[in-house]
Design an enzyme around this catalytic site. Structure first.
Site, PDB file in Angstrom:
ATOM      1  N   GLU A 104       3.624   3.658  -8.253  1.00  0.00           N
ATOM      2  CA  GLU A 104       2.477   2.587  -8.512  1.00  0.00           C
ATOM      3  C   GLU A 104       1.685   2.978  -9.540  1.00  0.00           C
ATOM      4  OE1 GLU A 104       0.942  -1.688  -9.081  1.00  0.00           O
ATOM      5  OE2 GLU A 104      -0.040  -0.264  -7.947  1.00  0.00           O
TER       6      GLU A 104
ATOM      7  N   ASP B 199       0.808   2.399  -3.393  1.00  0.00           N
ATOM      8  CA  ASP B 199       0.495   1.176  -3.934  1.00  0.00           C
ATOM      9  C   ASP B 199      -1.224   1.533  -5.042  1.00  0.00           C
ATOM     10  OD1 ASP B 199      -0.233  -1.111  -4.600  1.00  0.00           O
ATOM     11  OD2 ASP B 199      -1.805  -1.239  -3.395  1.00  0.00           O
TER      12      ASP B 199
END
Length: 748
Positions: free
Chosen positions: A473, A420
């Site tokens: 990401e 993330d």
């Protein structure tokens, strides 16, 4: 056992008066006073701190023979017993309190446990020592069972283990400082699994900190409770050897990868039982077959490392080594993973190494200093999320995080990590104004420590877990995110294509009459589609914070909204790149996602919603069974434009190829509500093209306009191709046509 009972170094001469308890507890070496000490030849003294004991007797190893009775010394109650023994005594303590009696071993009769090599390995990011040596580990020392507690707190003045086994009293079990690595350790005998514990720490400046959860805890209490739970490093009797062997030989760039992104807490709940969560084992029975039946290859879990606040969805974790207790125990989570593997489904974990919350029981200001985070808020505090940023330049912090990635892949057999907020790690000026950040040593905005960490994490993950994948990401144009580290890349296996997501959602949300003016939003992504190994995400981020559901982004009346969504899904599954869809999208959830509520499963009683779900299953089947749709997802040779510039009709078409040049599929989309009949499209090869998917089919809720099963190519050149098809393109629909290897309708 003998090597662990050798005691500390030779005791100093006996003081005239025993030191005060506070001095002993805060000394950093309680073993120099507590435990057994030979004060003169053959005369032994046993010293202990047991504040709540009514009476304590020293017994021989048989637990029956009395060696001495402990007496309290003024002013604050150090317990002392002296007796003669021919050698170092092997003893037990009989403790009486509040009418109850127990016989226990003395934690201060044991020697050191971590070797010098262990202490060095803890700081090595290529080692697994962080989770095999730090934390709380069950030991059986020749029948004496207990837990060895170790924690990194180099600047603390004192660290004690507190828990349900010592009334949370920090005086009872102060730890020994190992100066070589800033590690504190203590073996506590007779404590048992599933008891609660924390660390009580006096910081660098003498202040007593809030009780800290164990950074390496392998289990934790259900929030809002915050204690760590004694479990020991997880070891399971895995039955998925066939899966792990097969996975290790798979080329994920060439394979179909269709990912179902899932938040376990809101996929489905049990309303008749207070709207409770499903457990990991219940999810294994319900979620995994559901995903399997829809043809997804992987489940990506929103973070399940223990986190305190439900509203963070797991993206602000506290205990990175503990699966959240919201859904069960570590054993239950392992059973969930194993059930997925038995069904042929891989498990990917959303992993959050970019930042951590400021909850007082967590990592922030852990030993009275900014240990895990930067001290300067321009480097160590994330303004958008109110969280702390890891100090990636500190070797021990890098080791803590790299080992955590390895831990989930090795100990829980996870098949991948989706990392993330990579962009927030890469850039020192991420979401900061001038003057709010500090340039690196070269004057740039790159976070050099984070780059080193990311590369090391990927190298270790791929070296130690064959067949696992890492996914970034990353929302910027940072070069080489999914390229190997030896070529200068970051080393991820894949990268989310955030640009494709934003461009195409912007396009599809326009009324069809205006789409001709935004045609480039459909085509722009192909300019860079093969610069990385991309995954096309329609993630949770697109259905929260007022953005509405995917269905509610679609324009038009109810029929058109569903038709637009079906056409968009067909476009996505035909587009180069692996696929990811957030839960609820597969049946066109109407309302925005709410993490506190179950998905609206009742919508499947409606034929339009059921039709979307059926379409997703058929798209996944086509994606996996048609080599042209997945073998060259990440290679330019697998894509060729056929119609890229028909903006007036909002029609787009391309060819997809597999490794075999005859593995050919044609993808055609019509993003207007007007059917396009006798539409000519050039194709590179002659033969019969079977209509494999038509998103306007009646079983999906469409008008059933189509090509009666397929179209034969004509020898009429068009669009720069030697052959062409004359097709009917349904309204607001995507059609996928596949070249029959036999070359004629009769072979279909």
């Amino acid at each position: 056992m003998d090597q662990h009972r050798r005691g500390s170094q030779s005791a100093p001469p006996r003081p005239a008066e025993p030191p005060p308890v506070a001095e002993i507890v805060n000394s950093g070496d309680p073993f120099s006073v507590l435990g057994p000490h030979e004060i003169s030849p053959g005369l032994w003294e046993i010293r202990a701190i047991l504040p709540d004991a009514d009476a304590v007797t020293v017994l021989d190893r048989d637990g029956e023979t009395v060696l001495g009775v402990m007496e309290r010394t003024p002013p604050d109650g150090l317990l002392v017993a002296s007796f003669r023994a021919s050698g170092r005594p092997d003893y037990r303590l009989r403790i009486e309190r509040q009418g109850a009696t127990e016989i226990r071993h003395d934690a201060y009769s044991f020697g050191t446990f971590l070797s010098h090599d262990d202490l060095l390995r803890i700081g090595d990011p290529t080692s697994d020592a962080v989770y095999t040596k730090l934390g709380a580990h069950f030991l059986d020392l020749g029948g004496i069972q207990g837990f060895l507690f170790t924690v990194w707190a180099p600047n603390a003045r004192r660290v004690s283990v507190v828990g349900s086994f010592n009334s949370w009293d920090g005086r009872c079990h102060p730890m020994r400082r190992r100066h070589e690595g800033g590690i504190w350790e203590l073996f506590i005998p007779d404590v048992t699994p599933d008891q609660r514990y924390k660390f009580e720490i006096i910081g660098l400046h003498g202040n007593l900190l809030a009780l800290k959860a164990d950074p390496i805890a392998f289990a934790a209490e259900h929030p809002p409770a915050t204690a760590s739970i004694l479990k020991g490093a997880p070891t399971f009797d895995w039955q998925d050897a066939d899966w792990m062997t097969s996975r290790s030989t798979q080329n994920h760039r060439k394979a179909a990868m269709s990912i179902y992104e899932c938040h376990l807490g809101s996929w489905a709940r049990v309303p008749e039982e207070g709207n409770r969560y499903l457990t990991y084992r219940e999810l294994a029975v319900r979620l995994i077959p559901y995903v399997k039946n829809l043809g997804f290859t992987h489940i990506e879990l929103l973070p399940i490392t223990e986190y305190p606040f439900d509203g963070s969805w797991g993206y602000q974790p506290i205990s990175l080594y503990a699966p959240t207790s919201r859904f069960g125990t570590p054993e239950d989570f392992a059973a969930f993973v194993e059930a997925a593997h038995a069904a042929g489904i891989g498990i990917i974990l959303d992993w959050v190494p970019a930042h951590f919350p400021n909850d007082p029981h967590g990592l922030s200001y852990f030993d009275g200093t900014h240990l895990y985070e930067h001290a300067d808020p321009r480097l160590g505090f994330h303004q958008d999320w109110g969280t702390y940023i890891y100090n990636f330049e500190r070797q021990e912090v890098m080791s803590f995080l790299v080992a955590n990635a390895r831990f989930w892949l090795e100990r829980y057999h996870l098949d991948g990590l989706r990392v993330d907020a990579v962009a927030s790690m890469l850039y020192l000026d991420y979401s900061r104004k001038p003057g709010e950040w500090i340039p690196n040593s070269y004057g740039g905005n790159e976070n050099l420590g984070a780059i080193d960490f990311i590369r090391k994490m990927n190298e270790v993950a791929y070296a130690t877990s064959p067949g696992a994948v890492t996914i970034a990401e990353e929302s910027t144009a940072w070069p080489g995110v999914s390229q190997p580290t030896y070529t200068g890349g970051l080393g991820f296996g894949f990268k989310w294509n955030m640009g494709w997501m934003h461009d195409t959602l912007r396009y599809i949300s326009k009324d069809s009459v205006f789409r001709r003016y935004h045609h480039h939003d459909l085509t722009f992504g192909l300019l860079y589609a093969f610069s990385e190994n991309f995954i096309l995400p329609l993630s949770h981020d697109e259905v929260v914070h007022g953005k509405g559901s995917l269905l509610n982004k679609m324009p038009g009346d109810r029929w058109q909204r569903f038709a637009n969504l079906r056409a968009y899904f067909g476009f996505m599954w035909g587009h180069p790149g692996k696929k990811l869809l957030f839960m609820g999208g597969e049946f066109a959830q109407e309302r925005e996602w709410n993490h506190d509520e179950s998905l609206d499963w009742h919508l499947l009683d409606d034929s339009f919603h059921k039709g979307v779900q059926t379409l997703i299953g058929d798209l996944n089947h086509a994606y996996q069974s048609i080599p042209a749709l997945h073998e060259c997802d990440c290679e330019a040779k697998g894509f060729e434009w056929l119609v890229a510039d028909d903006r007036d009709n909002s029609v787009i078409a391309w060819a997809r190829r597999g490794d075999d040049e005859k593995a050919l599929a044609i993808v055609v989309s019509n993003f207007t509500p007007v059917p396009r009949e006798t539409y000519r499209i050039g194709v590179p090869l002659p033969g019969f093209y079977r209509e494999a998917v038509n998103t306007d089919a009646v079983q999906y809720g469409g008008s059933n306009v189509g090509n009666l099963g397929g179209v034969m190519a004509e020898d009429t050149p068009s669009h720069g191709q030697p052959c062409s098809l004359t097709v009917t393109i349904p309204p607001l629909a995507t059609v996928i046509l596949v070249l029959d290897s036999g070359g004629s309708r009769a072979n279909i």
